[in-house]
Design an enzyme around this catalytic site. Structure first.
Site, PDB file in Angstrom:
ATOM      1  N   SER A   1       2.885 -21.032 -12.130  1.00  0.00           N
ATOM      2  CA  SER A   1       2.820 -19.580 -12.186  1.00  0.00           C
ATOM      3  C   SER A   1       1.720 -19.095 -11.257  1.00  0.00           C
ATOM      4  O   SER A   1       0.635 -19.685 -11.228  1.00  0.00           O
ATOM      5  CB  SER A   1       2.539 -19.114 -13.617  1.00  0.00           C
ATOM      6  OG  SER A   1       2.496 -17.695 -13.689  1.00  0.00           O
TER       7      SER A   1
ATOM      8  N   HIS B   1       3.938 -11.828  -7.842  1.00  0.00           N
ATOM      9  CA  HIS B   1       3.989 -12.761  -8.966  1.00  0.00           C
ATOM     10  C   HIS B   1       5.170 -13.697  -8.758  1.00  0.00           C
ATOM     11  O   HIS B   1       6.241 -13.278  -8.309  1.00  0.00           O
ATOM     12  CB  HIS B   1       4.162 -11.994 -10.277  1.00  0.00           C
ATOM     13  CG  HIS B   1       4.714 -12.822 -11.403  1.00  0.00           C
ATOM     14  ND1 HIS B   1       6.042 -12.771 -11.778  1.00  0.00           N
ATOM     15  CD2 HIS B   1       4.123 -13.719 -12.230  1.00  0.00           C
ATOM     16  CE1 HIS B   1       6.233 -13.600 -12.792  1.00  0.00           C
ATOM     17  NE2 HIS B   1       5.090 -14.184 -13.081  1.00  0.00           N
TER      18      HIS B   1
ATOM     19  N   ASN C   1       6.951 -17.356 -10.770  1.00  0.00           N
ATOM     20  CA  ASN C   1       6.876 -18.339 -11.838  1.00  0.00           C
ATOM     21  C   ASN C   1       8.163 -19.141 -11.863  1.00  0.00           C
ATOM     22  O   ASN C   1       9.248 -18.573 -11.724  1.00  0.00           O
ATOM     23  CB  ASN C   1       6.670 -17.639 -13.188  1.00  0.00           C
ATOM     24  CG  ASN C   1       6.719 -18.604 -14.358  1.00  0.00           C
ATOM     25  OD1 ASN C   1       7.781 -18.832 -14.929  1.00  0.00           O
ATOM     26  ND2 ASN C   1       5.578 -19.146 -14.705  1.00  0.00           N
ATOM     27  N   VAL C   2       8.042 -20.456 -11.997  1.00  0.00           N
ATOM     28  CA  VAL C   2       9.199 -21.312 -12.261  1.00  0.00           C
ATOM     29  C   VAL C   2       8.799 -22.265 -13.380  1.00  0.00           C
ATOM     30  O   VAL C   2       7.676 -22.783 -13.401  1.00  0.00           O
ATOM     31  CB  VAL C   2       9.665 -22.091 -11.010  1.00  0.00           C
ATOM     32  CG1 VAL C   2      10.414 -21.181 -10.056  1.00  0.00           C
ATOM     33  CG2 VAL C   2       8.502 -22.761 -10.277  1.00  0.00           C
ATOM     34  N   ARG C   3       9.716 -22.509 -14.318  1.00  0.00           N
ATOM     35  CA  ARG C   3       9.329 -23.235 -15.515  1.00  0.00           C
ATOM     36  C   ARG C   3      10.537 -23.912 -16.170  1.00  0.00           C
ATOM     37  O   ARG C   3      11.689 -23.522 -15.936  1.00  0.00           O
ATOM     38  CB  ARG C   3       8.670 -22.294 -16.518  1.00  0.00           C
ATOM     39  CG  ARG C   3       9.584 -21.150 -16.942  1.00  0.00           C
ATOM     40  CD  ARG C   3       8.828 -20.063 -17.675  1.00  0.00           C
ATOM     41  NE  ARG C   3       9.697 -18.964 -18.079  1.00  0.00           N
ATOM     42  CZ  ARG C   3       9.994 -17.937 -17.292  1.00  0.00           C
ATOM     43  NH1 ARG C   3       9.495 -17.867 -16.075  1.00  0.00           N
ATOM     44  NH2 ARG C   3      10.793 -16.975 -17.712  1.00  0.00           N
TER      45      ARG C   3
ATOM     46  N   HIS D   1      13.823  -9.097  -0.955  1.00  0.00           N
ATOM     47  CA  HIS D   1      15.064  -9.213  -1.722  1.00  0.00           C
ATOM     48  C   HIS D   1      16.106 -10.065  -1.012  1.00  0.00           C
ATOM     49  O   HIS D   1      16.832 -10.829  -1.668  1.00  0.00           O
ATOM     50  CB  HIS D   1      15.608  -7.829  -2.049  1.00  0.00           C
ATOM     51  CG  HIS D   1      14.976  -7.216  -3.260  1.00  0.00           C
ATOM     52  ND1 HIS D   1      15.496  -7.360  -4.526  1.00  0.00           N
ATOM     53  CD2 HIS D   1      13.845  -6.483  -3.400  1.00  0.00           C
ATOM     54  CE1 HIS D   1      14.723  -6.728  -5.397  1.00  0.00           C
ATOM     55  NE2 HIS D   1      13.716  -6.179  -4.737  1.00  0.00           N
TER      56      HIS D   1
ATOM     57  N   HIS E   1       6.554   2.010 -22.242  1.00  0.00           N
ATOM     58  CA  HIS E   1       5.699   3.077 -22.759  1.00  0.00           C
ATOM     59  C   HIS E   1       5.405   4.136 -21.697  1.00  0.00           C
ATOM     60  O   HIS E   1       4.914   5.218 -22.024  1.00  0.00           O
ATOM     61  CB  HIS E   1       4.394   2.499 -23.316  1.00  0.00           C
ATOM     62  CG  HIS E   1       3.565   1.761 -22.319  1.00  0.00           C
ATOM     63  ND1 HIS E   1       3.921   0.535 -21.807  1.00  0.00           N
ATOM     64  CD2 HIS E   1       2.377   2.072 -21.738  1.00  0.00           C
ATOM     65  CE1 HIS E   1       2.997   0.116 -20.964  1.00  0.00           C
ATOM     66  NE2 HIS E   1       2.042   1.033 -20.906  1.00  0.00           N
TER      67      HIS E   1
ATOM     68  N   GLY F   1      -1.438 -21.438 -28.105  1.00  0.00           N
ATOM     69  CA  GLY F   1      -2.765 -22.042 -28.031  1.00  0.00           C
ATOM     70  C   GLY F   1      -3.159 -22.487 -26.643  1.00  0.00           C
ATOM     71  O   GLY F   1      -3.982 -23.383 -26.483  1.00  0.00           O
TER      72      GLY F   1
ATOM     73  N   ARG G   1      -4.688 -22.147 -22.617  1.00  0.00           N
ATOM     74  CA  ARG G   1      -6.037 -21.847 -22.121  1.00  0.00           C
ATOM     75  C   ARG G   1      -6.114 -20.367 -21.730  1.00  0.00           C
ATOM     76  O   ARG G   1      -5.431 -19.921 -20.808  1.00  0.00           O
ATOM     77  CB  ARG G   1      -6.361 -22.725 -20.911  1.00  0.00           C
ATOM     78  CG  ARG G   1      -6.355 -24.205 -21.221  1.00  0.00           C
ATOM     79  CD  ARG G   1      -6.585 -25.013 -19.965  1.00  0.00           C
ATOM     80  NE  ARG G   1      -7.991 -25.089 -19.600  1.00  0.00           N
ATOM     81  CZ  ARG G   1      -8.525 -24.587 -18.504  1.00  0.00           C
ATOM     82  NH1 ARG G   1      -7.769 -23.914 -17.651  1.00  0.00           N
ATOM     83  NH2 ARG G   1      -9.801 -24.735 -18.232  1.00  0.00           N
TER      84      ARG G   1
END
Length: 311
Positions: free
Chosen positions: A98, A112, A114-116, A151, A181, A264, A266
């Site tokens: 990330s 930004h 992220n790959v997971r 894109h 919001h 939990g 870091r």
């Protein structure tokens, strides 16, 4: 029983991706990234290891980081099972890369990526593995050619996996990176997907690699076009104001942030995405006709950026 997912291959790819991105960013920025390797021992809420790499007060990047983590836990947290109730409480393994980059020059957008992968191991059943990821761009001063390039790169990376993937994941990105919001998009989007396994393990993993490998191609040309544009206090002030939206989204709506905190993880690594200088104002909008107002009228709305062409 089918073969267990090859999570070791995913981890090897992710470590290599982080190394390639950091090497490239250090060359662009001119400052070395801090390396913070960590481990979680048996007995902790999470077990595993990772490498957080961060630069602050660099030449290009006012703050930027790229993290790799590989953790195992006893029970999936609620943020990971809201769409998979049958897996609640199952042991799991999660890994990913990330990054969030906050450039100093207001004409260079925040980005930004992220790959997971996440694998759950419910008792008495086969492992369930899924992938997620994407990238999105958050400009402060918009340029159509930059939005188009970002894109198109995302579209081309996904095209080998089906013509439906880019429009589907673009829409998902537009809807996900939305501040409910404020009834306002965070930026100009990109692509986003989660809980993805429909192509099977190997092809879903290949699609994740395609997204990760596309990041530098999507972002670096924009950096190189904009990093030397002159700016002053007005532009920096607006950048700091708009960064407030980034903070609001990450702390209120982002599933990845919630997953990390609930499981939990870091805290320093999870909150790496926070920009260094931020401002909020009460009920403020830029004056009509200004470049700042154009961000709202021309960019902070869903558009078919990949098909944009100069008038």
């Amino acid at each position: 029983m089918s073969a267990a997912p090859d999570t070791a291959a995913v981890g090897e790819y992710l470590r290599g991706l982080q190394a390639r991105i950091i090497e490239t960013l250090q060359a662009e920025d001119g400052a070395p990234f801090l390396r913070d390797a960590w481990t979680r021992e048996p007995g902790d809420k999470l077990q595993g290891e990772g490498l957080s790499q961060l630069v602050e007060e660099g030449g290009l990047l006012e703050r930027g980081g790229c993290n790799f983590s590989h953790v195992k836990g006893r029970a999936l947290p609620p943020s990971a099972t809201q769409h998979r109730a049958e897996l609640a409480g199952a042991p799991f393994e999660a890994m990913g890369v990330s990054l969030v980059l906050h450039p100093r020059n207001p004409y260079v957008p925040t980005v930004h990526m992220n790959v997971r992968m996440l694998a759950a191991f419910p008792a008495g059943r086969e492992a369930v593995t899924w992938f997620g990821g994407g990238m999105d761009l958050t400009p402060y001063y918009g340029f159509e050619v930059d939005a188009q390039h970002f894109h198109v790169t995302c579209r081309d990376a996904l095209s080998p996996f089906g013509d439906d993937k880019y429009p589907r994941f673009k829409k998902w990105c537009d809807e996900y990176f939305y501040l409910k919001h404020r009834a306002e998009p965070r930026g100009i989007g990109g692509v986003f997907y989660d809980d993805f396994a429909e192509l099977g393990f190997e092809r879903s993993f290949a699609m994740m690699r395609a997204v990760g490998d596309a990041f530098l191609h999507a972002y670096l040309p924009i950096v190189q076009r904009r990093r030397d544009l002159p700016y002053g206090e007005r532009e920096r002030d607006f950048q700091a104001y708009r960064r407030g939206r980034y903070v609001e989204f990450n702390l209120v709506w982002d599933r990845g942030t919630l997953f990390g905190l609930q499981s939990g993880g870091r805290t320093e690594s999870i909150l790496m995405s926070m920009p260094p200088i931020v401002k909020w104002r009460y009920h403020w909008n830029p004056a009509l006709g200004t470049p700042e107002a154009r961000l709202y009228t021309d960019f902070l709305r869903p558009r078919d950026w990949a098909s944009w062409a100069p008038a």
